[in-house]
Design an enzyme around this catalytic site. Sequence first.
Site, mmCIF file in Angstrom:
data_model
loop_
_atom_site.group_PDB
_atom_site.id
_atom_site.type_symbol
_atom_site.label_atom_id
_atom_site.label_comp_id
_atom_site.label_asym_id
_atom_site.label_seq_id
_atom_site.Cartn_x
_atom_site.Cartn_y
_atom_site.Cartn_z
ATOM 1 N N ASP A 124 1.404 -4.383 6.493
ATOM 2 C CA ASP A 124 2.450 -3.888 5.100
ATOM 3 C C ASP A 124 3.156 -5.000 4.636
ATOM 4 O O ASP A 124 4.349 -5.455 4.274
ATOM 5 C CB ASP A 124 3.541 -3.114 5.728
ATOM 6 C CG ASP A 124 2.913 -1.562 6.479
ATOM 7 O OD1 ASP A 124 1.998 -1.422 5.613
ATOM 8 O OD2 ASP A 124 3.741 -1.158 6.891
ATOM 9 N N THR B 90 0.176 -6.416 10.633
ATOM 10 C CA THR B 90 0.788 -5.051 10.295
ATOM 11 C C THR B 90 0.093 -5.960 8.592
ATOM 12 O O THR B 90 -0.293 -6.419 7.625
ATOM 13 C CB THR B 90 2.080 -4.568 9.493
ATOM 14 O OG1 THR B 90 2.247 -4.040 8.719
ATOM 15 C CG2 THR B 90 3.031 -5.961 9.815
ATOM 16 N N ARG C 57 0.556 4.935 19.639
ATOM 17 C CA ARG C 57 2.726 4.828 19.578
ATOM 18 C C ARG C 57 2.763 5.875 20.404
ATOM 19 O O ARG C 57 1.545 6.525 21.419
ATOM 20 C CB ARG C 57 2.676 5.624 17.670
ATOM 21 C CG ARG C 57 1.847 5.552 16.982
ATOM 22 C CD ARG C 57 2.445 5.601 15.505
ATOM 23 N NE ARG C 57 1.992 5.106 14.952
ATOM 24 C CZ ARG C 57 1.818 3.672 14.143
ATOM 25 N NH1 ARG C 57 2.952 3.283 13.940
ATOM 26 N NH2 ARG C 57 1.112 4.061 12.759
ATOM 27 N N ASP D 130 6.884 -3.983 13.052
ATOM 28 C CA ASP D 130 8.248 -3.540 12.906
ATOM 29 C C ASP D 130 8.896 -3.462 14.877
ATOM 30 O O ASP D 130 9.221 -3.503 15.245
ATOM 31 C CB ASP D 130 8.868 -3.443 12.466
ATOM 32 C CG ASP D 130 11.022 -3.599 11.685
ATOM 33 O OD1 ASP D 130 10.526 -4.625 11.808
ATOM 34 O OD2 ASP D 130 11.593 -2.689 12.310
ATOM 35 N N ASP E 169 6.284 -7.088 6.575
ATOM 36 C CA ASP E 169 7.193 -6.398 6.245
ATOM 37 C C ASP E 169 7.979 -6.712 7.324
ATOM 38 O O ASP E 169 9.156 -6.367 7.524
ATOM 39 C CB ASP E 169 7.584 -4.812 6.053
ATOM 40 C CG ASP E 169 6.838 -4.298 7.430
ATOM 41 O OD1 ASP E 169 6.024 -4.695 7.966
ATOM 42 O OD2 ASP E 169 7.551 -3.194 7.358
ATOM 43 N N ARG F 244 4.573 0.989 3.555
ATOM 44 C CA ARG F 244 6.037 2.127 4.067
ATOM 45 C C ARG F 244 7.524 1.510 3.343
ATOM 46 O O ARG F 244 7.321 1.421 2.770
ATOM 47 C CB ARG F 244 6.465 0.898 5.323
ATOM 48 C CG ARG F 244 5.103 1.062 7.051
ATOM 49 C CD ARG F 244 6.529 2.094 7.825
ATOM 50 N NE ARG F 244 5.099 2.390 9.040
ATOM 51 C CZ ARG F 244 6.130 1.569 10.360
ATOM 52 N NH1 ARG F 244 7.612 1.736 10.452
ATOM 53 N NH2 ARG F 244 5.091 2.469 11.301
ATOM 54 N N GLY G 39 0.597 0.380 14.309
ATOM 55 C CA GLY G 39 -0.903 0.386 13.049
ATOM 56 C C GLY G 39 -2.004 -0.384 13.233
ATOM 57 O O GLY G 39 -1.102 -1.316 13.415
#
Length: 323
Positions: free
Chosen positions: A128, A126, A72, A103, A130, A172, A11
């Site tokens: 996120d 990212t 991707r 990730d 995360d 996510r 992303g």
Amino acid sequence: IKCVGILTSGGDAPGMNAAIRAVTRSAIYGGLKVKGIYRGYRGLITDEIQEFHTQNVSNIIQAGGTILKTARCKEFTTPEGRQLAYDNLKRHEIDALVVIGGDGSLTGARIFANEFNFPIIGLPGTIDNDLYGTDSTIGYDTALNTIMECVDKIRDTATSHERLFFIEVMGRDAGFLALNGAIASGAEAAIIPEISTEVDQLAELIQNGFRKSKNSSIVLVAESPVTGGAMGLAERVKNEYPGYDVRVSILGHLQRGGSPTACDRILASRMGAAAIDALLEEQRNVMIGIRNDEIVYVPFSKAIKNDKPINRELLDTLRRLSI
Ligand code: ATP
């Protein structure tokens, strides 16, 4: 090491361009050649590789998205695909890689690095936030600011009616955007995956009588299937707590866009420069992180597939401030 390849994968996130610029310029400053690889791992396989000079990264620090494009790539998850990627790297005389992504991208980097004994440095790109071992990721601050601005706008309309608003944000399986977005925008609550198995956050919210003293309530919901998402929660309210006028707003891809904030530009610049330092120090298979305002090296094995804990103090603060 004489030549570094750089790619963005997975992303996209605001600040990736600032990172590309920093890696490119630091590498050139350090006497290295730089090659830009387009469309992430796919471009490695399909050979979309071009030499980068300082001017290739001029005037991009303020731009959202990524000039290298991202993708991707299923093929990269197969040994055959990775062999093609390796062959292209050799042909272009690239002897180290900087991979900017989340990730999944760093998981791919780790596998590839081990398979071919190839030096790779990862940058956490990212929205996120995360990735384990870093306080922040490139793009997170910008997304958080975007969420805050959107919630401010929704609040204007929400207060004109008496409504319960569920606003779904990305993340996510992580609740950082929802929790900090809720604090920043003065929302009543955040429903996040990290504590979904501990408590029924919706029941708690309603039982606490969150709506008594206010004429509208805004709740941020992390998109994860564990929370049920904003739609799932609205459905539950309709069935279990009829009487509430519920509205749903899913912020979606606008959270990924926009010009990066100063924080993200600075973070990306520092991390990009640090990636080249790490390579020159012969570090391998580490992600660049930032902790307490200092650059750290986080082994891939730690950074990925490792649940980053949320700060419980933030949950408590949100709870106290929403009375
Ligand atoms: P974001 O968190 O923003 O979605 P991401 O980097 O986690 O970004 P993914 O789609 O999970 O995004 O991964 C990006 C790419 O990394 C995949 O398309 C694939 O090419 C590669 N990748 C992911 N997992 C693996 C794996 N197990 N082995 C090899 N490559 C992988």
